[in-house]
Design a protein around this motif. Structure first.
Motif, PDB file in Angstrom:
ATOM      1  N   GLU A   1       0.854  -1.185   0.000  1.00  0.00           N
ATOM      2  CA  GLU A   1       0.000   0.000   0.000  1.00  0.00           C
ATOM      3  C   GLU A   1       0.892   1.238   0.000  1.00  0.00           C
ATOM      4  OE1 GLU A   1      -3.424   0.142   0.284  1.00  0.00           O
ATOM      5  OE2 GLU A   1      -4.093  -1.726   1.255  1.00  0.00           O
ATOM      6  N   GLN A   2       0.278   2.399  -0.161  1.00  0.00           N
ATOM      7  CA  GLN A   2       1.027   3.637  -0.036  1.00  0.00           C
ATOM      8  C   GLN A   2       1.625   3.730   1.362  1.00  0.00           C
ATOM      9  OE1 GLN A   2      -2.227   6.297  -1.109  1.00  0.00           O
ATOM     10  NE2 GLN A   2      -1.118   6.872  -2.980  1.00  0.00           N
TER      11      GLN A   2
ATOM     12  N   LEU B   1      -0.179   5.459   4.291  1.00  0.00           N
ATOM     13  CA  LEU B   1      -1.289   4.788   4.968  1.00  0.00           C
ATOM     14  C   LEU B   1      -0.833   4.198   6.293  1.00  0.00           C
ATOM     15  CD1 LEU B   1      -4.184   3.546   5.032  1.00  0.00           C
ATOM     16  CD2 LEU B   1      -3.216   1.582   3.840  1.00  0.00           C
TER      17      LEU B   1
ATOM     18  N   ARG C   1       0.355   6.987   8.909  1.00  0.00           N
ATOM     19  CA  ARG C   1      -0.761   7.642   9.597  1.00  0.00           C
ATOM     20  C   ARG C   1      -1.550   6.652  10.445  1.00  0.00           C
ATOM     21  NH1 ARG C   1      -4.471  11.144   5.744  1.00  0.00           N
ATOM     22  NH2 ARG C   1      -5.546  11.350   7.757  1.00  0.00           N
ATOM     23  N   GLY C   2      -1.774   5.456   9.905  1.00  0.00           N
ATOM     24  CA  GLY C   2      -2.647   4.508  10.584  1.00  0.00           C
ATOM     25  C   GLY C   2      -1.986   3.785  11.738  1.00  0.00           C
TER      26      GLY C   2
ATOM     27  N   ARG D   1       2.825  -4.642   3.271  1.00  0.00           N
ATOM     28  CA  ARG D   1       1.959  -4.460   4.434  1.00  0.00           C
ATOM     29  C   ARG D   1       2.559  -5.086   5.694  1.00  0.00           C
ATOM     30  NH1 ARG D   1      -2.872  -8.589   2.442  1.00  0.00           N
ATOM     31  NH2 ARG D   1      -1.703 -10.512   2.785  1.00  0.00           N
TER      32      ARG D   1
ATOM     33  N   ALA E   1      -4.974  -1.292   8.937  1.00  0.00           N
ATOM     34  CA  ALA E   1      -4.948  -0.046   8.168  1.00  0.00           C
ATOM     35  C   ALA E   1      -5.408  -0.289   6.739  1.00  0.00           C
ATOM     36  CB  ALA E   1      -3.539   0.557   8.186  1.00  0.00           C
TER      37      ALA E   1
ATOM     38  N   ARG F   1      -8.678   1.319   4.800  1.00  0.00           N
ATOM     39  CA  ARG F   1      -8.577   1.984   3.498  1.00  0.00           C
ATOM     40  C   ARG F   1      -9.594   1.406   2.514  1.00  0.00           C
ATOM     41  NH1 ARG F   1      -8.097  -0.310  -0.997  1.00  0.00           N
ATOM     42  NH2 ARG F   1      -6.433  -1.650  -0.198  1.00  0.00           N
TER      43      ARG F   1
ATOM     44  N   GLU G   1     -12.697   3.354   0.839  1.00  0.00           N
ATOM     45  CA  GLU G   1     -12.655   3.496  -0.613  1.00  0.00           C
ATOM     46  C   GLU G   1     -13.895   2.916  -1.283  1.00  0.00           C
ATOM     47  OE1 GLU G   1      -9.779   2.177  -4.387  1.00  0.00           O
ATOM     48  OE2 GLU G   1      -9.043   2.038  -2.323  1.00  0.00           O
TER      49      GLU G   1
ATOM     50  N   LEU H   1      -7.958   8.183   9.008  1.00  0.00           N
ATOM     51  CA  LEU H   1      -7.641   7.856   7.621  1.00  0.00           C
ATOM     52  C   LEU H   1      -8.610   8.495   6.633  1.00  0.00           C
ATOM     53  CD1 LEU H   1      -6.681   4.083   8.018  1.00  0.00           C
ATOM     54  CD2 LEU H   1      -5.161   6.066   7.882  1.00  0.00           C
TER      55      LEU H   1
END
Length: 459
Positions: free
Chosen positions: A82-83, A86, A89-90, A116, A121, A125, A129, A329
């Motif tokens: 993932e980015q 993410l 922050r998470g 991951r 998290a 997301r 989404e 998030l």
């Protein structure tokens, strides 16, 4: 992986530089054994699971997932990367996971991605989404399984690619739901035969009491002779200091104020109700007020399953409530609770107890054809048996009877079926019970039902 080649002495060299061992054959011929060892191996800290041992891995993973399925948790499949933002922050930038253990890389456009390190998290997301939280069916119950990645020093039970089963229950703040999540994990472990573990539990408070406790804990920590890195951690997230495993730090923080003693009335009531539900469910637990999970998003109920026979890496699973994560998030301010259970660690825990899970045999019925016509018929019979849910394998490659029966024995099959030209003419097949050695002939038209009933009876 090692390959073995036999070559007569005097043959031209292959230029491989492989070691050679000269042998004098009984018939007077000289031969050279050439060994070639593969230069490839699994990355450090990444375990392979291969047959027959892989059956236990699969049984553990599926057993833990099955316990969640029984409680209505639907499957979610997540990307393995993932980015990076993410997880920053998470999970929390002050955690060891983010600051030290993530596998991060840039794509060709320079965007930062991370394999991951945990599942929650990514689930948040995906929920945001795809608008899953807006379906009106709350709590939203999701289950997942697969590999996760941590860059850390490999050791027994601590891998760089670890396998987990996780669940998330999102959208309802109910102590009974907390207890359900914990009970699912407990039931999953026990369904595998594991019993030498304990559940440790505490509360990390909520937004009404965490700020005051944070200030109280920081006042205590700033008065200690801590090293610079630990002081920086105390500034960013003081709770993480209580999780420090170094003996000197644990000694310094022995008298630190604990969150459990400074809960707000609402957080205290919530925790008491969770414990009450666990008591009613018959799930045993031990209070551990010093517990601090390695991820920043936990609030209120926090728990860990521990197995002391695993040594330093004693945790086999854990989780907790994360009421502010979805809003952090960019989603709705919905509560959530979940867990991550280590498949690798659970396999090791079973082995430590001298137990195993799963069926190591690769098939239940092994077919031995005697001739081309028999093979053609057995191929069809194998498909029919598989259609009835029976695991079947055949002796391929034109082996003789002796070799085929050895293969049947090695397969671990409960029954061997032998079919030859005479059997075809009589429209029957020989069925041998590999456990007792008894053999009988069964009409071909009835053999699927006969084997299915015998296997069911044997279970």
């Amino acid at each position: 992986m090692c390959h073995l080649f036999l070559r007569p002495l005097g043959s031209s060299s292959d230029g491989s530089g492989a070691n050679r061992l000269d042998l004098t054959g009984g018939g007077g011929g000289n031969w050279t054994i050439v060994t070639k060892t593969s230069s490839f191996s699994a990355p450090r800290g990444v375990p392979d699971y291969v047959p027959p041992g892989s059956a236990e891995f699969v049984a553990v993973r599926d057993g833990l997932v099955h316990a969640a399925r029984l409680a209505g948790y639907g499957h979610i499949e997540l990307p393995v990367f993932e980015q990076t933002a993410l997880f920053a922050r998470g999970v929390g930038e002050s955690t060891d996971v983010v600051s030290k253990e993530m596998w991060t890389f840039a794509d060709r456009k320079g965007e930062s991605f991370t394999l991951r390190p945990e599942g929650t998290a990514g689930v948040m997301r995906a929920v945001i989404e795809h608008g899953l939280d807006k379906s009106g069916q709350l709590p939203l119950k999701l289950c997942y399984a697969g590999p996760f990645f941590r860059y850390e020093r490999p050791q027994a039970g601590r891998y760089r690619q670890l396998q987990q089963v996780g669940i998330e229950a999102i959208g309802v703040d109910d102590p009974a739901l907390d207890a359900e999540v914990i009970a699912i994990a407990d039931a999953g472990y026990r369904s595998l035969g594991l019993d030498g573990f304990r559940l440790e539990i505490t509360s990390l408070g909520d937004e009404t009491c965490r700020p005051q406790y944070r200030e109280l804990l920081q006042d205590f920590l700033f008065g200690l002779p801590l090293d610079e890195e630990t002081k920086r951690r105390a500034q960013i997230n003081p709770l993480r200091v209580l999780d420090d495993k170094r003996p000197e730090v644990r000694e310094l923080t022995a008298d630190a104020p604990l969150m459990i003693d400074h809960l707000s009335e609402s957080a205290k009531t919530h925790f008491e109700q969770v414990l009450g539900h666990l008591d009613a469910l018959g799930v045993p637990y031990v209070l551990n007020p010093r517990m601090v999970r390695g991820l920043d998003y936990y609030t209120k109920t926090t728990f860990e399953f521990v197995h002391d026979q695993l040594g330093a890496q004693s945790g086999i699973g854990g989780g907790g409530r994360y009421d502010g994560l979805m809003a952090e998030l960019g989603g709705q301010p919905l509560s959530g609770i979940g867990f991550g259970l280590g498949v690798d660690r659970t396999v090791l825990a079973l082995q430590a107890e001298g137990k195993s899970a799963g069926v190591s045999s690769r098939c239940e019925v092994f077919g031995v054809p005697l001739g081309d016509a028999a093979k053609q018929r057995l191929v069809v019979l194998a498909a029919q048996l598989r259609g009835a849910g029976i695991r079947v394998d055949l002796a391929y490659g034109g082996r003789g009877v002796k070799g085929a029966m050895k293969a049947a024995d090695r397969s671990g099959a409960r029954f061997t079926v032998v079919l030859g030209d005479r059997d075809l003419a009589e429209n029957s097949i020989a069925v041998k019970d590999m456990a007792t050695g008894d053999q009988r002939h069964v009409p071909l038209s009835e053999v699927v039902g006969v084997l299915r009933e015998a296997l069911i009876a044997g279970h």
